[in-house]
Design a protein around this motif. Sequence first.
Motif, PDB file in Angstrom:
ATOM      1  N   ILE A 109       0.382  -1.278  -0.011  1.00  0.00           N
ATOM      2  CA  ILE A 109      -0.051   0.217   0.353  1.00  0.00           C
ATOM      3  C   ILE A 109       0.819   1.292   0.139  1.00  0.00           C
ATOM      4  O   ILE A 109       1.819   1.419   0.883  1.00  0.00           O
ATOM      5  CB  ILE A 109      -1.047   0.116   1.230  1.00  0.00           C
ATOM      6  N   TYR A 110       0.668   2.321  -1.003  1.00  0.00           N
ATOM      7  CA  TYR A 110       1.513   3.706  -0.887  1.00  0.00           C
ATOM      8  C   TYR A 110       0.874   4.904  -0.243  1.00  0.00           C
ATOM      9  O   TYR A 110       1.434   5.445   0.205  1.00  0.00           O
ATOM     10  CB  TYR A 110       1.217   3.769  -2.357  1.00  0.00           C
ATOM     11  N   SER A 111      -0.271   4.515   0.153  1.00  0.00           N
ATOM     12  CA  SER A 111      -1.206   5.037   0.546  1.00  0.00           C
ATOM     13  C   SER A 111      -2.517   4.837   1.564  1.00  0.00           C
ATOM     14  O   SER A 111      -3.584   4.327   0.628  1.00  0.00           O
ATOM     15  CB  SER A 111      -1.905   6.139   0.291  1.00  0.00           C
ATOM     16  N   LEU A 112      -2.954   5.620   1.866  1.00  0.00           N
ATOM     17  CA  LEU A 112      -4.813   5.625   2.790  1.00  0.00           C
ATOM     18  C   LEU A 112      -5.747   6.672   2.537  1.00  0.00           C
ATOM     19  O   LEU A 112      -5.051   7.802   2.915  1.00  0.00           O
ATOM     20  CB  LEU A 112      -4.286   4.968   3.962  1.00  0.00           C
ATOM     21  N   GLU A 113      -6.729   6.655   2.457  1.00  0.00           N
ATOM     22  CA  GLU A 113      -7.974   8.302   2.006  1.00  0.00           C
ATOM     23  C   GLU A 113      -9.192   7.531   2.440  1.00  0.00           C
ATOM     24  O   GLU A 113      -9.526   6.819   2.011  1.00  0.00           O
ATOM     25  CB  GLU A 113      -7.093   8.975   1.410  1.00  0.00           C
ATOM     26  N   SER A 114      -9.645   8.569   3.044  1.00  0.00           N
ATOM     27  CA  SER A 114     -10.834   8.540   3.064  1.00  0.00           C
ATOM     28  C   SER A 114     -11.653  10.121   2.799  1.00  0.00           C
ATOM     29  O   SER A 114     -11.153  10.528   2.746  1.00  0.00           O
ATOM     30  CB  SER A 114     -11.869   9.031   5.035  1.00  0.00           C
ATOM     31  N   LEU A 115     -12.669   9.613   1.035  1.00  0.00           N
ATOM     32  CA  LEU A 115     -12.598  10.509  -0.039  1.00  0.00           C
ATOM     33  C   LEU A 115     -14.312  10.636   0.221  1.00  0.00           C
ATOM     34  O   LEU A 115     -14.918   9.934   0.674  1.00  0.00           O
ATOM     35  CB  LEU A 115     -12.483  11.030  -1.098  1.00  0.00           C
ATOM     36  N   THR A 116     -14.270  12.244   0.326  1.00  0.00           N
ATOM     37  CA  THR A 116     -15.580  12.672   0.299  1.00  0.00           C
ATOM     38  C   THR A 116     -16.664  12.475  -1.469  1.00  0.00           C
ATOM     39  O   THR A 116     -15.501  13.206  -2.340  1.00  0.00           O
ATOM     40  CB  THR A 116     -16.073  13.995   1.012  1.00  0.00           C
ATOM     41  N   VAL A 117     -17.276  12.050  -1.684  1.00  0.00           N
ATOM     42  CA  VAL A 117     -17.944  12.507  -3.019  1.00  0.00           C
ATOM     43  C   VAL A 117     -18.643  12.630  -2.992  1.00  0.00           C
ATOM     44  O   VAL A 117     -20.316  12.471  -2.296  1.00  0.00           O
ATOM     45  CB  VAL A 117     -18.168  11.001  -3.555  1.00  0.00           C
ATOM     46  N   ASP A 118     -19.328  14.257  -3.710  1.00  0.00           N
ATOM     47  CA  ASP A 118     -20.266  14.775  -3.528  1.00  0.00           C
ATOM     48  C   ASP A 118     -21.327  13.932  -4.457  1.00  0.00           C
ATOM     49  O   ASP A 118     -21.042  13.228  -5.402  1.00  0.00           O
ATOM     50  CB  ASP A 118     -20.674  15.918  -4.277  1.00  0.00           C
ATOM     51  N   GLY A 119     -23.274  14.428  -4.482  1.00  0.00           N
ATOM     52  CA  GLY A 119     -23.811  13.354  -4.936  1.00  0.00           C
ATOM     53  C   GLY A 119     -24.100  13.961  -6.764  1.00  0.00           C
ATOM     54  O   GLY A 119     -23.166  15.133  -6.507  1.00  0.00           O
ATOM     55  N   HIS A 120     -24.259  13.103  -7.404  1.00  0.00           N
ATOM     56  CA  HIS A 120     -24.224  13.349  -9.330  1.00  0.00           C
ATOM     57  C   HIS A 120     -24.681  12.221  -9.429  1.00  0.00           C
ATOM     58  O   HIS A 120     -25.202  10.860  -8.882  1.00  0.00           O
ATOM     59  CB  HIS A 120     -22.370  13.508  -8.887  1.00  0.00           C
ATOM     60  N   VAL A 121     -24.746  13.367 -11.011  1.00  0.00           N
ATOM     61  CA  VAL A 121     -25.162  11.624 -11.803  1.00  0.00           C
ATOM     62  C   VAL A 121     -24.491  10.974 -12.304  1.00  0.00           C
ATOM     63  O   VAL A 121     -23.248  11.768 -13.206  1.00  0.00           O
ATOM     64  CB  VAL A 121     -26.379  12.501 -13.552  1.00  0.00           C
ATOM     65  N   LYS A 122     -24.551   9.548 -12.532  1.00  0.00           N
ATOM     66  CA  LYS A 122     -23.815   8.709 -13.585  1.00  0.00           C
ATOM     67  C   LYS A 122     -24.751   7.591 -14.110  1.00  0.00           C
ATOM     68  O   LYS A 122     -25.823   6.764 -13.591  1.00  0.00           O
ATOM     69  CB  LYS A 122     -22.671   8.318 -12.262  1.00  0.00           C
ATOM     70  N   LYS A 123     -24.809   7.598 -15.422  1.00  0.00           N
ATOM     71  CA  LYS A 123     -24.559   6.533 -16.330  1.00  0.00           C
ATOM     72  C   LYS A 123     -26.916   6.862 -16.238  1.00  0.00           C
ATOM     73  O   LYS A 123     -27.646   5.996 -16.172  1.00  0.00           O
ATOM     74  CB  LYS A 123     -24.961   5.194 -16.268  1.00  0.00           C
ATOM     75  N   VAL A 127     -26.538   9.466  -7.711  1.00  0.00           N
ATOM     76  CA  VAL A 127     -25.739   8.572  -6.680  1.00  0.00           C
ATOM     77  C   VAL A 127     -25.487   9.999  -5.378  1.00  0.00           C
ATOM     78  O   VAL A 127     -24.683  11.063  -5.158  1.00  0.00           O
ATOM     79  CB  VAL A 127     -24.835   7.849  -7.363  1.00  0.00           C
ATOM     80  N   SER A 128     -26.128   9.776  -4.059  1.00  0.00           N
ATOM     81  CA  SER A 128     -25.812  10.324  -3.317  1.00  0.00           C
ATOM     82  C   SER A 128     -24.210  10.498  -2.979  1.00  0.00           C
ATOM     83  O   SER A 128     -23.812   9.669  -2.816  1.00  0.00           O
ATOM     84  CB  SER A 128     -26.486   9.955  -2.233  1.00  0.00           C
ATOM     85  N   SER A 129     -24.541  11.569  -2.517  1.00  0.00           N
ATOM     86  CA  SER A 129     -22.640  11.861  -1.715  1.00  0.00           C
ATOM     87  C   SER A 129     -23.490  10.766  -0.240  1.00  0.00           C
ATOM     88  O   SER A 129     -23.335  10.546   0.289  1.00  0.00           O
ATOM     89  CB  SER A 129     -23.367  13.824  -0.924  1.00  0.00           C
ATOM     90  N   HIS A 130     -21.328  10.278   0.189  1.00  0.00           N
ATOM     91  CA  HIS A 130     -20.668   9.308   0.567  1.00  0.00           C
ATOM     92  C   HIS A 130     -19.021   9.012   0.205  1.00  0.00           C
ATOM     93  O   HIS A 130     -18.648  10.172  -0.175  1.00  0.00           O
ATOM     94  CB  HIS A 130     -21.416   7.568  -0.338  1.00  0.00           C
ATOM     95  N   LEU A 131     -18.799   7.956   0.893  1.00  0.00           N
ATOM     96  CA  LEU A 131     -17.654   8.606   0.947  1.00  0.00           C
ATOM     97  C   LEU A 131     -16.885   7.289   0.269  1.00  0.00           C
ATOM     98  O   LEU A 131     -17.223   5.850   0.159  1.00  0.00           O
ATOM     99  CB  LEU A 131     -17.366   8.262   2.668  1.00  0.00           C
ATOM    100  N   HIS A 132     -15.775   7.493  -0.397  1.00  0.00           N
ATOM    101  CA  HIS A 132     -14.875   6.027  -0.636  1.00  0.00           C
ATOM    102  C   HIS A 132     -13.596   5.920   0.045  1.00  0.00           C
ATOM    103  O   HIS A 132     -12.487   6.775   0.462  1.00  0.00           O
ATOM    104  CB  HIS A 132     -14.455   7.092  -2.003  1.00  0.00           C
ATOM    105  N   LEU A 133     -13.537   4.666   0.805  1.00  0.00           N
ATOM    106  CA  LEU A 133     -12.455   4.497   1.780  1.00  0.00           C
ATOM    107  C   LEU A 133     -11.267   3.736   0.974  1.00  0.00           C
ATOM    108  O   LEU A 133     -11.370   2.994  -0.014  1.00  0.00           O
ATOM    109  CB  LEU A 133     -13.320   3.836   2.677  1.00  0.00           C
TER     110      LEU A 133
END
Length: 191
Positions: A109-123, A127-133
Motif C-alpha cells: 500500500i502506498y497511501s490510505l484516504e477517506s474521500l468525500t464524493v458529492d452527489g452526482h449523476v452517473k449513467k 448517486v447520493s453523497s458518500h465516502l470512498h475508503l
Amino acid sequence: MKREELLNQIAAYIPYNEQEAADRELILHWIQDHDDAFTRQNQVAHITASAWVVNRDRRKVLLVYHNIYNSWSWLGGHADGETDLLAVALREVKEEAGIANVRPVSPDIYSLESLTVDGHVKKGQYVSSHLHLNVTYLLEADSDEAVSIKEDENSGVAWFTPEEALAKSTEPWFVTHIYAKLIDKLKSSDL
C-alpha cells in the motif's frame, strides 16, 4: 488477496501523517463492521482503489480529466466486490488510460484516504453523497506508450510533471492533502 489478508496489510501499514493514521482506523473498522464494504450497495461508504502512476524516472505523473469532477485527477475505481485492491488499481489504469503495460513499483500500500464524493449523476442515475475508503498503490508505466480516453468516464489522459499535476487539478482539497502528499512521499523514498 482475501479480505483477511487485506485487513492485515492495512493494519500493518505505517501511516505517513495524521490524515493517514485516522483514515487507516476508519477503513479497518468499516471493513470489519460491514459485510458489504467492498460493494456500491453500501451507499454510505465503500472501498475503492487508486493508482499514483509514475514513469520510470519518476519525473512524470499520469492523470485523467475526470468528467464527474471536472478536474484532472489520479486513476482508480470501485472494488465492486474484489478484495485484491492492487488488481483493482491495475485494472482501472488499463481501462481509464488505455495502457497495457502498467506494473506495481511495490505490491505494498502506498497511501490510505477517506474521500468525500458529492452527489452526482452517473449513467443517468443520481448517486447520493458518500465516502470512498481508498487504498492507493504506486504504479509505473512507460510515458511513451499510447494512451486513450474512456469516454464514459474521462475526456483526457496525459502525463504531467508533479508540479504541473498540482496546477492542473481543480480540486483544492485533493491538491493540498492527497496529491502533494503522494509527491512528497515519492521524493522522500527510494522507490
